[in-house]
Enzyme design. Structure first.
Site, PDB file in Angstrom:
ATOM      1  N   CYS A 199      -2.348   9.091   2.968  1.00  0.00           N
ATOM      2  CA  CYS A 199      -2.016   8.649   1.585  1.00  0.00           C
ATOM      3  C   CYS A 199      -3.129   9.144   0.498  1.00  0.00           C
ATOM      4  O   CYS A 199      -2.740   9.156  -0.531  1.00  0.00           O
ATOM      5  CB  CYS A 199      -1.963   7.009   1.703  1.00  0.00           C
ATOM      6  SG  CYS A 199      -3.162   6.311   2.367  1.00  0.00           S
ATOM      7  N   GLU A 259       0.922  -1.226  -0.051  1.00  0.00           N
ATOM      8  CA  GLU A 259       0.036   0.054   0.060  1.00  0.00           C
ATOM      9  C   GLU A 259       0.855   1.210   0.082  1.00  0.00           C
ATOM     10  O   GLU A 259       1.700   1.435   1.008  1.00  0.00           O
ATOM     11  CB  GLU A 259      -0.893  -0.084   1.203  1.00  0.00           C
ATOM     12  CG  GLU A 259      -1.827  -1.054   1.199  1.00  0.00           C
ATOM     13  CD  GLU A 259      -2.892  -1.167   0.302  1.00  0.00           C
ATOM     14  OE1 GLU A 259      -3.295  -0.209  -0.019  1.00  0.00           O
ATOM     15  OE2 GLU A 259      -3.695  -2.165  -0.062  1.00  0.00           O
TER      16      GLU A 259
HETATM   17  P1  NDP Z   1       8.324   4.862   4.186  1.00  0.00           P
HETATM   18  O1  NDP Z   1       8.441   4.105   2.955  1.00  0.00           O
HETATM   19  O2  NDP Z   1       9.641   5.926   4.518  1.00  0.00           O
HETATM   20  O3  NDP Z   1       8.522   3.690   5.486  1.00  0.00           O
HETATM   21  C1  NDP Z   1       7.494   3.040   5.717  1.00  0.00           C
HETATM   22  C2  NDP Z   1       8.145   1.958   6.631  1.00  0.00           C
HETATM   23  O4  NDP Z   1       9.088   1.110   6.062  1.00  0.00           O
HETATM   24  C3  NDP Z   1       8.721   2.417   7.932  1.00  0.00           C
HETATM   25  O5  NDP Z   1       8.353   1.418   9.043  1.00  0.00           O
HETATM   26  C4  NDP Z   1      10.186   2.230   7.485  1.00  0.00           C
HETATM   27  O6  NDP Z   1      10.915   2.529   8.740  1.00  0.00           O
HETATM   28  C5  NDP Z   1      10.254   0.999   6.830  1.00  0.00           C
HETATM   29  N1  NDP Z   1      11.357   0.870   6.022  1.00  0.00           N
HETATM   30  C6  NDP Z   1      12.221   1.961   5.520  1.00  0.00           C
HETATM   31  N2  NDP Z   1      13.175   1.120   4.605  1.00  0.00           N
HETATM   32  C7  NDP Z   1      12.720   0.074   4.835  1.00  0.00           C
HETATM   33  C8  NDP Z   1      13.502  -1.183   4.075  1.00  0.00           C
HETATM   34  N3  NDP Z   1      14.479  -1.298   3.165  1.00  0.00           N
HETATM   35  N4  NDP Z   1      12.794  -2.393   4.259  1.00  0.00           N
HETATM   36  C9  NDP Z   1      11.734  -2.684   4.990  1.00  0.00           C
HETATM   37  N5  NDP Z   1      11.113  -1.475   5.504  1.00  0.00           N
HETATM   38  C10 NDP Z   1      11.887  -0.457   5.300  1.00  0.00           C
HETATM   39  O7  NDP Z   1       7.180   5.782   4.313  1.00  0.00           O
HETATM   40  P2  NDP Z   1       6.718   6.627   5.482  1.00  0.00           P
HETATM   41  O8  NDP Z   1       6.679   5.990   6.796  1.00  0.00           O
HETATM   42  O9  NDP Z   1       7.286   7.975   5.205  1.00  0.00           O
HETATM   43  O10 NDP Z   1       5.308   6.752   5.280  1.00  0.00           O
HETATM   44  C11 NDP Z   1       4.538   7.717   4.236  1.00  0.00           C
HETATM   45  C12 NDP Z   1       4.219   7.137   3.034  1.00  0.00           C
HETATM   46  O11 NDP Z   1       3.325   6.018   3.216  1.00  0.00           O
HETATM   47  C13 NDP Z   1       3.352   8.003   1.991  1.00  0.00           C
HETATM   48  O12 NDP Z   1       4.123   7.866   0.762  1.00  0.00           O
HETATM   49  C14 NDP Z   1       2.081   7.579   2.179  1.00  0.00           C
HETATM   50  O13 NDP Z   1       1.322   7.917   0.927  1.00  0.00           O
HETATM   51  C15 NDP Z   1       2.163   6.147   2.263  1.00  0.00           C
HETATM   52  N6  NDP Z   1       1.229   5.683   2.823  1.00  0.00           N
HETATM   53  C16 NDP Z   1       0.213   4.772   1.882  1.00  0.00           C
HETATM   54  C17 NDP Z   1      -1.008   4.329   2.482  1.00  0.00           C
HETATM   55  C18 NDP Z   1      -1.665   3.232   1.723  1.00  0.00           C
HETATM   56  O14 NDP Z   1      -2.727   2.793   2.233  1.00  0.00           O
HETATM   57  N7  NDP Z   1      -1.589   3.277   0.521  1.00  0.00           N
HETATM   58  C19 NDP Z   1      -1.392   4.488   3.712  1.00  0.00           C
HETATM   59  C20 NDP Z   1      -0.540   5.486   4.629  1.00  0.00           C
HETATM   60  C21 NDP Z   1       0.510   5.917   4.159  1.00  0.00           C
HETATM   61  P3  NDP Z   1      11.629   3.540   9.558  1.00  0.00           P
HETATM   62  O15 NDP Z   1      10.302   4.658   9.497  1.00  0.00           O
HETATM   63  O16 NDP Z   1      11.889   3.455  10.563  1.00  0.00           O
HETATM   64  O17 NDP Z   1      12.441   4.257   8.420  1.00  0.00           O
END
Ligand code: NDP
Length: 539
Positions: A307, A273
């Site tokens: 999102c 997502e």
């Molecule tokens: P990120 O992609 O930066 O991070 C998401 C999660 O992935 C965090 O827990 C992060 O950890 C973790 N992560 C980072 N690098 C890796 C890796 N290499 N492997 C596995 N996990 C990893 O997203 P954001 O937290 O900035 O969230 C915002 C985004 O989420 C926006 O683009 C938004 O649109 C989207 N979103 C989509 C939704 C949907 O339903 N489609 C709903 C809500 C949000 P850490 O934070 O500790 O770095």
């Protein structure tokens, strides 16, 4: 005559009574388990974005700790699966009641780590999770029930054909910072209901809500290690993918690609997502007051960090000026700031993720530099905490980042278009395809336009509402994701499908097609195929 508001209030009160009655029938049969602490390899400070203060620290778990969690989760899963639908539903329904009993504590925790308003925490997080616990407890058994299948295939006549779902085992859920309850924890609920154990890796920015929910579930009788919280950074998430049977990821499209690659290497399913750049289309026959209220609310709600926020608006030329005037007046009236006074304090809270503020500033500066006008807001709020003024941009076009890249902030660019066709073309001119909205008094025309939009969900005279309908699938088109949450697919994805064929009656010693091959029998079979499948036309 009672007003619509009075009627809705009455409905809510009656629903409350029904829920209270139902919850009394939930007995505390399963013993409460003690929390497990994984050994920390470092600490991550969790900051309150509205004040800059450190709320507390959480362990930054390394790969070894994640591997140990995975082993514990696998050991715990068979017992949890053996609870059956009824046993698991009972725990989820207790958790639903726990959430409502502890809603203030949960809201305080969400607000402390996100800086969002209490209204945003209540409506889009606590309201969502409260509904989700009940929804999956009730509908999970039906969605995952054995299906008896009928077949037109003559070779299986008389046989029993079953399609069944069984839990995959250990699910990894990785979540973003914008909705720590809805988007991080929320996906654990169907995964648990399906009989899996789960390791949740919340964002390092907002891990506290997940830890609190795990505590709540333990209080409600969830067996130890069935739900574990792997606090840590991106590396912890990457380590998690190496140990689980399926990964449910919510986050940016950039990280989603990395997750998909890691899952592909292990050949495990991944449900993604991802980001969005949701368009709203306002046709000249729209109810402009409603459209302006929706544009204002759904672009600024959660400070635009959703999102499926409305990130750009296309308005037909005849109503453009009036729409812009309405929206800018409404946006200018919004109060922005520290939400810690509770309900009613401010409309727009903090920018949760520090780098997001730079993105918002960059998108506004880029637009202005290319000719856009700021008609509301446009600046970071000075002083303590991380806030950005609710902002409206006009004279925008698709050369600007604010119209093509995810801003994820309280900004609303509005663009004038000649007609609906141009609006559809521009709405689809995006790598993203999460949600979309169309406003028109002609609902049939609105629906026809909604069908042309390349988005996983499209609302007519509405926005975002599809997310609250757990019967409907919620997932992105194009780079906004693969797979979906909610609906039957939202729980079946946590299972493997198994086809079972039972030959009980009419079991011959040997089937017709078996060795030795004989000319006559083979001709008979070939003739039978022609008879069955060869009667159509080639016109
Ligand atoms: P990120 O992609 O930066 O991070 C998401 C999660 O992935 C965090 O827990 C992060 O950890 C973790 N992560 C980072 N690098 C890796 C890796 N290499 N492997 C596995 N996990 C990893 O997203 P954001 O937290 O900035 O969230 C915002 C985004 O989420 C926006 O683009 C938004 O649109 C989207 N979103 C989509 C939704 C949907 O339903 N489609 C709903 C809500 C949000 P850490 O934070 O500790 O770095």
């Amino acid at each position: 005559m009672a007003s619509v508001e009075q009627h809705v209030e009455q409905e809510i009160l009656q629903a409350g009574d029904r829920v209270a009655e139902a919850s009394e029938t939930i007995e505390a049969e399963v013993p409460v388990q003690a929390p497990t602490q994984a050994p920390p390899t470092g600490e991550i400070p969790v900051e309150n974005p509205a004040t800059g203060e450190t709320v507390r620290t959480v362990p930054d778990l390394g790969a070894d700790a994640v591997a140990e969690m995975a082993a514990r989760g696998r050991r715990a899963q068979p017992e949890w699966a053996a609870y059956g639908f009824d046993g698991r539903a009972r725990v989820l329904l207790r958790a639903q009641k726990w959430l409502m009993d502890n809603s203030q504590r949960v809201a305080d925790t969400i607000v402390s780590e996100t800086g969002k308003t209490y209204e945003d925490a209540n409506l889009a997080e606590i309201g969502y999770a409260g509904n989700a616990f009940g929804f999956w407890a009730k509908n999970g058994p039906e969605y995952l029930a054995d299906e008896s299948v009928k077949s037109s295939q003559i070779l299986v006549k008389g046989k029993k054909l079953i399609q069944r779902y069984r839990p995959l085992g250990l699910i990894g859920v990785i979540g973003p910072w914008n909705y720590p309850l809805t988007n991080s924890f929320g996906d654990c609920i169907p995964a648990l209901m399906a009989g899996n154990s789960v390791i949740l890796k919340p964002s390092e920015i907002t891990p506290l809500t997940s830890l609190l929910m795990a505590e709540g579930l333990r209080e409600c009788g969830l067996p130890e290690n069935v739900l574990q919280i792997a606090t840590g950074r991106g590396e912890t998430g990457a380590a998690l993918i190496e140990h689980v049977d399926m990964i449910m990821f919510t986050g940016s499209t950039k990280t989603g690609r990395k997750v998909a690659e890691a899952a592909a290497r292990r050949l495990i399913p991944a449900s993604l997502e991802l980001g969005g750049k949701d368009p709203m289309i306002v046709l000249s026959d729209a109810d402009l007051e409603r459209a302006a209220n929706f544009a204002t609310y759904f672009s600024m709600q959660n400070a635009g960090q959703t999102c499926i926020s409305i990130e750009r608006v296309y308005v037909e030329e005849p109503v453009y000026d009036e729409f812009v005037a309405k929206v800018s007046a409404k946006v200018r009236a919004l109060r922005v700031g520290n939400p810690d006074g509770g309900f009613g304090t401010v409309e727009v809270g903090a920018i949760t993720f520090p780098p997001q503020l730079d993105t918002i500033k960059d998108h506004v500066a880029d637009a202005v530099q290319k000719g856009a006008r700021v008609i509301a807001g446009g600046q970071q709020v000075p002083g303590v905490g991380r806030f950005y003024e609710p902002t409206v941009l006009v004279d925008v076009d698709h050369t600007m980042k604010c119209m093509t890249e995810e801003t994820f902030g309280p900004t609303l660019p509005i663009m004038k278009v000649a007609d609906a066709d141009e609006a559809v073309r521009l709405a689809n001119d995006s790598p993203y395809g999460l949600g979309a909205s169309v406003f028109s008094r002609d609902a049939a025309r609105g629906e026809a336009i909604a069908r042309r939009l390349e988005a996983g969900a499209a609302n007519v005279n509405d926005a975002m509402i599809n997310y609250t309908v757990l019967e409907l699938p919620m997932g992105g088109a194009k780079t906004s994701g693969i797979g979906s949450r909610h609906g039957a697919g939202g729980i079946r994805k946590y299972c493997s499908q198994q086809a079972i064929v039972v030959t009980a009656r009419m079991a011959m010693k040997k089937e017709l097609f078996m060795y030795p091959y004989k000319t006559r029998t083979s001709r008979l079979l070939a003739g039978a195929f022609k008879l069955m499948y060869g009667r159509g036309k080639r016109d």
